[in-house]
Scaffold this motif. Structure first.
Motif, PDB file in Angstrom:
ATOM      1  N   LEU A  72     -12.486  -7.892  -3.217  1.00  0.00           N
ATOM      2  CA  LEU A  72     -12.312  -6.739  -2.418  1.00  0.00           C
ATOM      3  C   LEU A  72     -10.985  -6.709  -1.612  1.00  0.00           C
ATOM      4  CD1 LEU A  72     -15.717  -7.299  -0.590  1.00  0.00           C
ATOM      5  CD2 LEU A  72     -15.348  -5.560  -2.311  1.00  0.00           C
ATOM      6  N   ARG A  73     -10.260  -5.648  -1.630  1.00  0.00           N
ATOM      7  CA  ARG A  73      -8.669  -5.616  -1.237  1.00  0.00           C
ATOM      8  C   ARG A  73      -9.120  -5.211   0.430  1.00  0.00           C
ATOM      9  NH1 ARG A  73      -3.126  -2.547  -1.941  1.00  0.00           N
ATOM     10  NH2 ARG A  73      -1.951  -4.186  -0.849  1.00  0.00           N
ATOM     11  N   THR A  74      -8.512  -5.780   1.325  1.00  0.00           N
ATOM     12  CA  THR A  74      -8.440  -5.401   2.566  1.00  0.00           C
ATOM     13  C   THR A  74      -7.221  -4.514   2.869  1.00  0.00           C
ATOM     14  OG1 THR A  74      -7.006  -7.279   3.263  1.00  0.00           O
ATOM     15  CG2 THR A  74      -9.339  -7.836   3.131  1.00  0.00           C
ATOM     16  N   SER A  75      -7.202  -4.042   4.164  1.00  0.00           N
ATOM     17  CA  SER A  75      -6.357  -2.808   4.483  1.00  0.00           C
ATOM     18  C   SER A  75      -5.205  -3.404   4.966  1.00  0.00           C
ATOM     19  CB  SER A  75      -7.013  -1.911   5.404  1.00  0.00           C
ATOM     20  OG  SER A  75      -7.427  -2.707   6.680  1.00  0.00           O
ATOM     21  N   SER A  76      -5.060  -4.722   5.037  1.00  0.00           N
ATOM     22  CA  SER A  76      -3.571  -5.289   5.915  1.00  0.00           C
ATOM     23  C   SER A  76      -3.929  -6.841   5.899  1.00  0.00           C
ATOM     24  CB  SER A  76      -3.321  -4.838   7.117  1.00  0.00           C
ATOM     25  OG  SER A  76      -4.473  -5.322   8.141  1.00  0.00           O
ATOM     26  N   GLU A  77      -3.049  -7.603   6.227  1.00  0.00           N
ATOM     27  CA  GLU A  77      -3.030  -9.011   6.364  1.00  0.00           C
ATOM     28  C   GLU A  77      -3.860  -9.394   7.631  1.00  0.00           C
ATOM     29  OE1 GLU A  77      -3.021 -13.127   5.575  1.00  0.00           O
ATOM     30  OE2 GLU A  77      -2.250 -11.412   3.969  1.00  0.00           O
ATOM     31  N   GLU A  78      -3.717  -8.627   8.197  1.00  0.00           N
ATOM     32  CA  GLU A  78      -4.531  -8.771   9.743  1.00  0.00           C
ATOM     33  C   GLU A  78      -5.952  -8.578   9.439  1.00  0.00           C
ATOM     34  OE1 GLU A  78      -0.353  -8.429  10.552  1.00  0.00           O
ATOM     35  OE2 GLU A  78      -1.929  -6.928   9.375  1.00  0.00           O
ATOM     36  N   ALA A  79      -6.340  -7.556   8.735  1.00  0.00           N
ATOM     37  CA  ALA A  79      -7.702  -7.023   8.361  1.00  0.00           C
ATOM     38  C   ALA A  79      -8.545  -8.433   7.550  1.00  0.00           C
ATOM     39  CB  ALA A  79      -7.585  -5.818   7.617  1.00  0.00           C
ATOM     40  N   ARG A 105      -2.910 -14.647  -2.342  1.00  0.00           N
ATOM     41  CA  ARG A 105      -4.279 -15.453  -1.973  1.00  0.00           C
ATOM     42  C   ARG A 105      -5.429 -14.751  -1.850  1.00  0.00           C
ATOM     43  NH1 ARG A 105      -3.566 -18.853   2.971  1.00  0.00           N
ATOM     44  NH2 ARG A 105      -3.345 -16.939   3.890  1.00  0.00           N
ATOM     45  N   LEU A 106      -6.352 -15.222  -2.059  1.00  0.00           N
ATOM     46  CA  LEU A 106      -7.833 -14.834  -2.180  1.00  0.00           C
ATOM     47  C   LEU A 106      -8.624 -15.732  -1.325  1.00  0.00           C
ATOM     48  CD1 LEU A 106      -6.924 -14.509  -5.700  1.00  0.00           C
ATOM     49  CD2 LEU A 106      -8.690 -12.814  -5.336  1.00  0.00           C
ATOM     50  N   TYR A 107      -9.485 -15.271  -0.347  1.00  0.00           N
ATOM     51  CA  TYR A 107     -10.420 -16.028   0.212  1.00  0.00           C
ATOM     52  C   TYR A 107     -11.647 -15.677  -0.445  1.00  0.00           C
ATOM     53  CZ  TYR A 107     -13.208 -17.852   4.082  1.00  0.00           C
ATOM     54  OH  TYR A 107     -13.943 -18.708   4.786  1.00  0.00           O
ATOM     55  N   VAL A 108     -12.273 -16.847  -0.922  1.00  0.00           N
ATOM     56  CA  VAL A 108     -13.470 -16.879  -1.876  1.00  0.00           C
ATOM     57  C   VAL A 108     -14.399 -17.152  -0.870  1.00  0.00           C
ATOM     58  CG1 VAL A 108     -14.496 -17.478  -4.041  1.00  0.00           C
ATOM     59  CG2 VAL A 108     -11.897 -17.244  -3.977  1.00  0.00           C
ATOM     60  N   THR A 109     -15.501 -16.541  -0.756  1.00  0.00           N
ATOM     61  CA  THR A 109     -16.790 -16.783  -0.113  1.00  0.00           C
ATOM     62  C   THR A 109     -18.095 -16.332  -1.061  1.00  0.00           C
ATOM     63  OG1 THR A 109     -17.755 -16.822   1.917  1.00  0.00           O
ATOM     64  CG2 THR A 109     -16.916 -14.806   1.249  1.00  0.00           C
ATOM     65  N   TRP A 121      -5.368  -9.468   0.304  1.00  0.00           N
ATOM     66  CA  TRP A 121      -4.497  -8.262   0.541  1.00  0.00           C
ATOM     67  C   TRP A 121      -3.209  -8.028   0.010  1.00  0.00           C
ATOM     68  CZ3 TRP A 121      -3.142  -3.891   2.414  1.00  0.00           C
ATOM     69  CH2 TRP A 121      -1.594  -3.725   2.519  1.00  0.00           C
ATOM     70  N   GLU A 122      -2.521  -9.103  -0.571  1.00  0.00           N
ATOM     71  CA  GLU A 122      -1.416  -8.847  -1.167  1.00  0.00           C
ATOM     72  C   GLU A 122      -1.575  -8.545  -2.698  1.00  0.00           C
ATOM     73  OE1 GLU A 122       0.631 -12.756  -1.140  1.00  0.00           O
ATOM     74  OE2 GLU A 122       1.456 -12.434   1.005  1.00  0.00           O
ATOM     75  N   SER A 123      -0.846  -7.519  -3.390  1.00  0.00           N
ATOM     76  CA  SER A 123      -1.321  -7.031  -4.700  1.00  0.00           C
ATOM     77  C   SER A 123      -0.095  -6.152  -5.026  1.00  0.00           C
ATOM     78  CB  SER A 123      -2.436  -6.175  -4.584  1.00  0.00           C
ATOM     79  OG  SER A 123      -2.631  -5.363  -5.846  1.00  0.00           O
TER      80      SER A 123
END
Length: 316
Positions: A72-79, A105-109, A121-123
């Motif tokens: 899932l891509r977020t809308s920003s680094e802050e998000a 980087r991906l946060y995997v949960t 976020w970064e893509s």
């Protein structure tokens, strides 16, 4: 309190495990019209023509089929950081990875059922090679001249041991909005549809009748028109692709659909939901009763038995 809509921008891609990697790649390229955009050992990266990112689908060789991660891509680094904090404050755990091309980087949960989610976020934006450049500069890639030519990865339907717990994870931790659900006569929530965007749904949880956790019901790809669904059915019978059910129209969400199995055993939906959006910020959750669901799909087609029993990985 449910976080505001918007921290999750959209579904990025899904990973499928397959015991027959070459046949699965052939299905997604020749039948659906995806393009291979890289390979790393037993993993192949593929993309739909209208995706702006490096890949829409990851196929990885495994002994049994099933779902790997949903990205899932977020809308920003802050998000991204807000959602990571929300996971950890809810008692969840995760780890950082940087293991996919074109992404940072991906946060995997995981959700409560054990389905893996990767937030990022970064893509990098996809840059088509000369032979795949589109005539229109606002389209990432030329439309494929083979197969169905699906436009994008549309949604993922998880099987779950506890639908409500997983749906509340999506709502309270990731910020999804519920749009429709099925409530049984016992009061149990048997299915819930949720969205991160103004689409009517991005993820679905449905009860796993086997009582298992962490399995996949299907992933779905969107087509341009309903006619593409009918053409997909004709292509399926000509090319030996197994049709499970459809073409037809769902009552819930009103999606025009066709369900097929890819060679690895995973269920794939071809859908045309493009005309239905949920624009109301205060959309009331639509609840369907057990009696209403007995009526079948929108035009009376009864739901076939395998729709409730087939999932991946398979169980005895």
């Amino acid at each position: 309190m449910t976080p505001p809509l918007g921290d999750i921008a959209h579904i990025g891609h899904a990973q499928l495990f397959t015991p027959d990697l070459d046949a699965s790649v052939g299905f997604f390229t020749d039948y659906l019209g995806l393009t291979v955009n890289g390979r790393d050992g037993d993993t192949v990266y593929l993309r739909t023509f209208d995706d702006y990112e490096h890949h829409s689908l990851v196929l990885t060789a495994r002994d049994t089929p099933g779902l790997g991660r949903l990205a899932l891509r977020t809308s920003s680094e802050e998000a991204l950081q807000r959602r990571v904090k929300a996971v950890e404050e809810a008692g969840g755990t995760g780890h950082w990875a940087e293991d996919e091309p074109g992404l940072g980087r991906l946060y995997v949960t995981t959700d409560p059922d054990g389905h893996e989610h990767a937030l990022y976020w970064e893509s990098e934006y996809y840059r088509a090679p000369e032979e795949l450049k589109p005539a229109l500069k606002n389209q990432p890639q030329a439309k494929p001249n083979r197969g169905v030519g699906v436009r994008r990865l549309d949604h993922v339907n998880f099987l779950a041991a506890d639908v409500l717990a997983n749906a509340e994870f999506q709502q309270d931790v990731l910020g999804a909005r519920p749009t429709e659900q099925i409530r049984l006569d016992t009061g149990k929530i048997a299915a819930r549809w949720l969205t991160y965007t103004d689409k009517s749904y991005d993820v679905v949880y449905t009860s796993d009748w086997t009582g298992s956790a962490g399995r996949l019901h299907h992933i779905a790809f969107a087509t341009d028109t309903r006619e593409d669904i009918l053409r997909a059915a004709d292509l399926a019978i000509d090319s030996g692709v197994f049709i499970e059910t459809g073409p037809h129209k769902h009552a819930i969400q009103q999606t025009f659909f066709l369900y097929v199995y890819e060679p690895g055993g995973n269920r794939i939906e071809l859908c045309n939901p493009l005309t239905r959006l949920v624009l109301a910020p205060d959309w009331p959750l639509v609840t369907w009763t057990e009696e209403e669901r007995k009526k079948g799909q929108a035009w009376g087609l009864q739901t076939i038995a395998s729709f409730h029993t087939h999932g991946t990985p398979p169980v005895a």
